[in-house]
Write an enzyme that holds these catalytic residues in place. Sequence first.
Site, PDB file in Angstrom:
ATOM      1  N   GLU A 332      32.118  71.456  43.816  1.00 57.39           N
ATOM      2  CA  GLU A 332      31.209  72.596  43.949  1.00 57.39           C
ATOM      3  C   GLU A 332      30.061  72.661  42.943  1.00 57.39           C
ATOM      4  O   GLU A 332      29.935  73.644  42.204  1.00 57.39           O
ATOM      5  CB  GLU A 332      32.010  73.913  43.883  1.00 57.39           C
ATOM      6  CG  GLU A 332      32.966  74.077  45.037  1.00 57.39           C
ATOM      7  CD  GLU A 332      33.598  75.476  45.144  1.00 57.39           C
ATOM      8  OE1 GLU A 332      33.500  76.254  44.178  1.00 57.39           O
ATOM      9  OE2 GLU A 332      34.179  75.769  46.186  1.00 57.39           O
ATOM     10  N   GLU A 436      38.877  72.973  50.887  1.00 55.92           N
ATOM     11  CA  GLU A 436      39.345  74.301  50.490  1.00 55.92           C
ATOM     12  C   GLU A 436      39.125  75.267  51.647  1.00 55.92           C
ATOM     13  O   GLU A 436      38.032  75.330  52.203  1.00 55.92           O
ATOM     14  CB  GLU A 436      38.592  74.834  49.256  1.00 55.92           C
ATOM     15  CG  GLU A 436      38.881  74.060  47.989  1.00 55.92           C
ATOM     16  CD  GLU A 436      38.252  74.693  46.741  1.00 55.92           C
ATOM     17  OE1 GLU A 436      37.843  75.871  46.804  1.00 55.92           O
ATOM     18  OE2 GLU A 436      38.180  74.003  45.715  1.00 55.92           O
TER      19      GLU A 436
END
Length: 525
Positions: A332, A436
Amino acid sequence: MELVSSKWVCAFLLCFWLVFSGAYSVEGLRGNSKVKGVNLGGWLVVEGWIKPTLFDGIPNGDMLDGTEVQFKSVTLQKYMCAENGGGVNVTVNRDVASSWETFKIWRVSESTFQLRTSLGQFLTCDGEQCSVSAAAGLPSASQTFFIERNNGRVHIKVMSGAYLQATVGNQLTGDYPGMPSWDDNAATFEMTIVSNNLHGDFQLANGYGHNEAKEVLKTISRFLYRHRINTVRIPVGWWIAFDPNPPSPFIGGTLEALDNAFSWAQSFNIKCIIDLHAAPGSQNGMEHSASRDGSTGWPTPDNISQTLDVIDFLASRYARHPALLGIELLNEPSVTMVPLDTLVSYYRQGYQIVRKYSQTAYVIICQRIGNADPLELYQANIGSHNIVLDLHFYNLFDTFFVNMSAADNILFIYKSREAQLQALNNANGPLVFIGEWVNEWNVTSGSQSDYQDYGKAQLEVYDAASFGWAYWTLKNDRKHWDFEWNMRNNYLQLGKYLKSSVFYFEHTSWVLNLSSPVTSDLCYK
Ligand SMILES: *[C@@H]1O[C@H](CO)[C@@H](O)[C@H](O)[C@H]1NC(C)=O
Ligand SMILES: *[C@@H]1O[C@H](CO)[C@@H](O)[C@H](O)[C@H]1NC(C)=O
Ligand SMILES: *[C@@H]1O[C@H](CO)[C@@H](O)[C@H](O)[C@H]1NC(C)=O
Ligand SMILES: *[C@@H]1O[C@H](CO)[C@@H](O)[C@H](O)[C@H]1NC(C)=O
Ligand SMILES: *[C@@H]1O[C@H](CO)[C@@H](O)[C@H](O)[C@H]1NC(C)=O
């Protein structure tokens, strides 16, 4: 209405399933399957919201690294201000507080702190009767203050023992005579904590101090050991490469824990993805990348080169381990703070490093978080084979999802998410991994069957991702985020989707056998 649309969706899915099932498989997984995984979030990289009690024992626990504070003189009734956001003098002359009047804490001990301005300089009191300035790039003794608290009021003392005061001329000086009391006087300030959202490794280690933090972190490892939990995606922090003595304030021990996870994984025939979740300097300013104070310092040549060394370390250590499935180069990165060309160049170098040690390990690249189009990386030509793009799908963290109904959430999965996955699956490029996702949303009063439907929609759609998916996360104090809770309480019905699954995990009293085709997945021992 809902019935009609869900029938339509089912018919559509059936076609989709016929077209895509079996089209992809992931090398190295049993039964030519795809990844169906779970994240070990909050294990080797601390995230306070996953287990808030970890932070309970910290003295002055609301003044951790990154906490934002404002000070108002009780005599002047004005806020302390770093003029221009830093670089010059500090004044005490503002009626209203915003960014120049807000300081980020760097914690030195439970009673000593450094104060950082919005532009990144530190408050300085040099010499006797100093006038406080905000010009220091790096903190040392002249930038370190005792902060004494009493019911929302504080006294700020310099190392030599003098207290700061707000002068009638609106300056901040280190010359209050003697020891102030807590009534209204020039050395007394009201301190407002504007935010203390960061609860990561930096805050935990610096909050407890090294020795105690080590004991606290051991309880996490022991917990996982007792439960013998294994999985595919394991977030790690950059300091793992310096184990057993990582740079301060980070605590050693994560490398041994990762080694153990690999051994358990191997004995259960499970594969591991190592995910570099926290890179030096922080790639997104959040606690899960171990940011000290919310800043994103990763995109510098020094930090990037150190990050590549960490990838080299991980690849050289685990490339030949039978349990390794892949290495994720960075989790991320921020779309606003990490430029695309910097990231692409890092990913290309990271790919080559992993390939030095393994021709087959998957190299996983993660999309930037924020408003980024996954195609930006899909087309970046980062490596030639076994490359995977990781997308994180949460119906959260965006006002778009606020107040959305249960039915609309489910429709969004079937329409928007599915279309995006289908487009990426069909494009000529990396495999796609939903690394995720969670069975949680912004719906406030969802029933068990709402959650079941939402979970089912997500499983059906994410199952089509060419590499697979991993749930965030295995253990979490928030029950809907907790994989184990979802399974035990039948909120997430994995059974029929996991006939040839990739993992099990064992609890003290029961085994969740996801390989079992029978509907009752819980086999009590
Ligand atoms: C900072 O404060 C000192 C002492 O009051 C003053 O002499 C100086 O001019 C100030 N500097 C700036 C840039 O305002
Ligand atoms: C990352 O880069 C910043 C700026 O160059 C530097 O201050 C910091 O020490 C680096 N962090 C690490 C962990 O190397
Ligand atoms: C969500 O609903 C509340 C209550 O009706 C409303 O106040 C709020 O503005 C809504 N938020 C968004 C982003 O639509
Ligand atoms: C929904 O979103 C609002 C606004 O971001 C947030 O305050 C609230 O906690 C969210 N609710 C859930 C259940 O996630
Ligand atoms: C899980 O179930 C499969 C299929 O029923 C069986 O072959 C396997 O031995 C079981 N594994 C464990 C650990 O019980």
